[in-house]
Design an enzyme around this catalytic site. Structure first.
Site, PDB file in Angstrom:
ATOM      1  N   GLY A  15      44.588  40.889  38.285  1.00 22.15           N
ATOM      2  CA  GLY A  15      43.758  40.811  36.959  1.00 22.15           C
ATOM      3  C   GLY A  15      44.274  41.537  35.903  1.00 22.15           C
ATOM      4  O   GLY A  15      45.433  42.297  35.944  1.00 22.15           O
ATOM      5  N   ARG A  39      46.071  37.557  47.335  1.00 20.02           N
ATOM      6  CA  ARG A  39      46.107  36.217  48.164  1.00 20.02           C
ATOM      7  C   ARG A  39      47.493  36.075  48.460  1.00 20.02           C
ATOM      8  O   ARG A  39      47.637  35.004  49.523  1.00 20.02           O
ATOM      9  CB  ARG A  39      45.403  35.434  47.234  1.00 20.02           C
ATOM     10  CG  ARG A  39      43.831  35.439  47.120  1.00 20.02           C
ATOM     11  CD  ARG A  39      43.310  34.437  46.370  1.00 20.02           C
ATOM     12  NE  ARG A  39      41.802  34.560  45.919  1.00 20.02           N
ATOM     13  CZ  ARG A  39      40.858  34.193  46.663  1.00 20.02           C
ATOM     14  NH1 ARG A  39      41.130  33.678  48.016  1.00 20.02           N
ATOM     15  NH2 ARG A  39      39.676  34.384  46.337  1.00 20.02           N
ATOM     16  N   ARG A  40      48.213  36.499  47.686  1.00 14.42           N
ATOM     17  CA  ARG A  40      49.793  36.151  47.853  1.00 14.42           C
ATOM     18  C   ARG A  40      50.642  37.320  47.402  1.00 14.42           C
ATOM     19  O   ARG A  40      49.965  38.117  46.609  1.00 14.42           O
ATOM     20  CB  ARG A  40      50.164  35.048  47.245  1.00 14.42           C
ATOM     21  CG  ARG A  40      49.929  35.026  45.944  1.00 14.42           C
ATOM     22  CD  ARG A  40      50.090  33.821  44.981  1.00 14.42           C
ATOM     23  NE  ARG A  40      49.243  32.755  45.328  1.00 14.42           N
ATOM     24  CZ  ARG A  40      48.144  32.776  44.840  1.00 14.42           C
ATOM     25  NH1 ARG A  40      47.738  33.531  43.881  1.00 14.42           N
ATOM     26  NH2 ARG A  40      46.892  31.921  44.939  1.00 14.42           N
ATOM     27  N   LEU A  75      37.992  43.151  41.216  1.00 13.79           N
ATOM     28  CA  LEU A  75      37.696  41.693  41.174  1.00 13.79           C
ATOM     29  C   LEU A  75      36.990  41.090  40.016  1.00 13.79           C
ATOM     30  O   LEU A  75      35.943  41.637  39.712  1.00 13.79           O
ATOM     31  CB  LEU A  75      37.220  41.325  42.681  1.00 13.79           C
ATOM     32  CG  LEU A  75      38.126  41.570  43.742  1.00 13.79           C
ATOM     33  CD1 LEU A  75      37.220  41.543  45.063  1.00 13.79           C
ATOM     34  CD2 LEU A  75      39.146  40.470  43.999  1.00 13.79           C
ATOM     35  N   GLY A  76      37.393  40.101  39.677  1.00 16.04           N
ATOM     36  CA  GLY A  76      36.451  39.143  38.719  1.00 16.04           C
ATOM     37  C   GLY A  76      37.012  37.780  38.345  1.00 16.04           C
ATOM     38  O   GLY A  76      38.127  37.677  38.264  1.00 16.04           O
ATOM     39  N   TYR A 127      25.675  35.221  34.390  1.00 11.89           N
ATOM     40  CA  TYR A 127      26.831  35.995  34.512  1.00 11.89           C
ATOM     41  C   TYR A 127      26.530  37.371  34.855  1.00 11.89           C
ATOM     42  O   TYR A 127      26.945  38.161  35.659  1.00 11.89           O
ATOM     43  CB  TYR A 127      27.751  35.761  33.495  1.00 11.89           C
ATOM     44  CG  TYR A 127      28.898  36.635  33.446  1.00 11.89           C
ATOM     45  CD1 TYR A 127      30.277  36.065  34.046  1.00 11.89           C
ATOM     46  CD2 TYR A 127      29.246  37.943  32.532  1.00 11.89           C
ATOM     47  CE1 TYR A 127      31.325  37.071  33.843  1.00 11.89           C
ATOM     48  CE2 TYR A 127      30.204  38.760  32.561  1.00 11.89           C
ATOM     49  CZ  TYR A 127      31.304  38.319  33.289  1.00 11.89           C
ATOM     50  OH  TYR A 127      32.460  39.065  33.352  1.00 11.89           O
ATOM     51  N   LYS A 131      26.510  40.413  37.965  1.00 11.62           N
ATOM     52  CA  LYS A 131      26.931  41.673  37.716  1.00 11.62           C
ATOM     53  C   LYS A 131      26.047  42.715  38.206  1.00 11.62           C
ATOM     54  O   LYS A 131      26.266  44.007  38.827  1.00 11.62           O
ATOM     55  CB  LYS A 131      27.561  41.751  36.467  1.00 11.62           C
ATOM     56  CG  LYS A 131      28.667  41.089  36.182  1.00 11.62           C
ATOM     57  CD  LYS A 131      29.978  41.421  36.768  1.00 11.62           C
ATOM     58  CE  LYS A 131      31.075  40.513  36.150  1.00 11.62           C
ATOM     59  NZ  LYS A 131      32.336  40.725  36.910  1.00 11.62           N
ATOM     60  N   LEU A 154      37.214  42.289  27.211  1.00 14.70           N
ATOM     61  CA  LEU A 154      38.743  43.083  27.661  1.00 14.70           C
ATOM     62  C   LEU A 154      39.796  42.363  26.489  1.00 14.70           C
ATOM     63  O   LEU A 154      39.698  41.305  26.695  1.00 14.70           O
ATOM     64  CB  LEU A 154      38.797  42.941  29.012  1.00 14.70           C
ATOM     65  CG  LEU A 154      37.888  43.708  30.043  1.00 14.70           C
ATOM     66  CD1 LEU A 154      38.281  43.203  31.445  1.00 14.70           C
ATOM     67  CD2 LEU A 154      38.364  45.399  29.774  1.00 14.70           C
ATOM     68  N   ARG A 162      42.072  31.415  27.235  1.00 13.61           N
ATOM     69  CA  ARG A 162      40.683  31.391  27.033  1.00 13.61           C
ATOM     70  C   ARG A 162      40.371  31.378  25.571  1.00 13.61           C
ATOM     71  O   ARG A 162      40.402  32.601  24.757  1.00 13.61           O
ATOM     72  CB  ARG A 162      40.018  32.817  27.684  1.00 13.61           C
ATOM     73  CG  ARG A 162      40.272  32.807  29.328  1.00 13.61           C
ATOM     74  CD  ARG A 162      39.600  34.066  29.554  1.00 13.61           C
ATOM     75  NE  ARG A 162      39.643  34.110  31.178  1.00 13.61           N
ATOM     76  CZ  ARG A 162      39.066  35.221  31.851  1.00 13.61           C
ATOM     77  NH1 ARG A 162      38.425  35.869  31.247  1.00 13.61           N
ATOM     78  NH2 ARG A 162      39.164  35.161  33.263  1.00 13.61           N
TER      79      ARG A 162
END
Length: 220
Positions: A15, A39-40, A75-76, A127, A131, A154, A162
């Site tokens: 991330g 995950r990988r 994580l997010g 959201y 949190k 951020l 985005r």
């Protein structure tokens, strides 16, 4: 005096904040080993780095890897990227809470996590409600040292597009100019600054539950 070798575990290394934090953990001398749950495998080779490919839906299977000193949870996701509110809650609530419980079980000294400005379990905004929920539940786990970082928007280069965030980033200097006093916590912030603050706090001996907003994150 022989110094104890220390190990950090980072979750969310791919991330925006986690990517910066991974390089800091590897480059700085505080930790002799840095583990990541991913995950990988990522394309990075470093003598201190140990990559553990995990199934996040069955994190309990990897508890043997949780015997570390400090856990950094970055994580997010977004509802759009996750695909549904349920999938979003799994990433932003369920996974961090499981990590916190495993950290407690295995005797980790610190648990440091990123949430969001405005986190509030009583909010009608899904959201920030999620949190707030995860913050409350992690604090109930009973870890001796929990540090929650609540950044606003951020700033940094993301792999995915985005458009709304790009538009806000263009006016972020103006936002910072008018975000004074109690509103300063809403100032956009570089992901690298959040990562540096997490590392800095990770080296402190503060016990209990602590929350960090813009001014605390930017305080050197």
């Amino acid at each position: 005096m022989i110094l104890k070798e220390k190990t950090a575990l980072l979750v969310g290394a791919t991330g925006l904040v986690g990517g910066h934090l991974l390089h800091i953990l590897l480059e700085q001398p505080a930790y002799d080993k840095v583990k990541i749950f991913t995950r990988r495998n990522i394309q990075l080779d470093h003598p201190k780095l140990e990559q553990i490919v995990v199934d996040f839906d069955h994190l309990e299977q990897y508890v043997d890897h949780m015997h570390v000193d400090d856990v950094y949870c970055c994580l997010g996701t977004t509802i759009k990227k996750a695909g549904s509110k349920e999938a979003f809650r799994k990433v932003d609530f369920e996974y961090p809470l499981v990590m916190a419980k495993m950290a407690k079980q295995c005797g980790a000294s610190k648990f440091l996590m990123v949430t969001s400005i405005g986190a509030d379990s009583k909010s009608s905004f899904f959201y920030v409600q999620v949190k707030g929920d995860v913050e409350e539940e992690v604090k109930k786990v009973g870890l001796s040292s929990v540090h929650v970082f609540q950044p606003s928007l951020l700033l940094g280069s993301r792999s995915e597009s985005r458009p709304r965030e790009r538009a806000i980033m263009m006016v972020s200097p103006l936002i910072k100019l008018i975000a004074r006093g109690k509103w300063s916590q809403y100032s956009p912030i570089q992901a690298k600054d959040v990562a540096e603050a997490m590392y800095r706090v990770g080296q402190s001996q503060r016990q209990g539950n602590h929350v960090y907003h813009y001014e605390q994150i930017m305080s050197k």
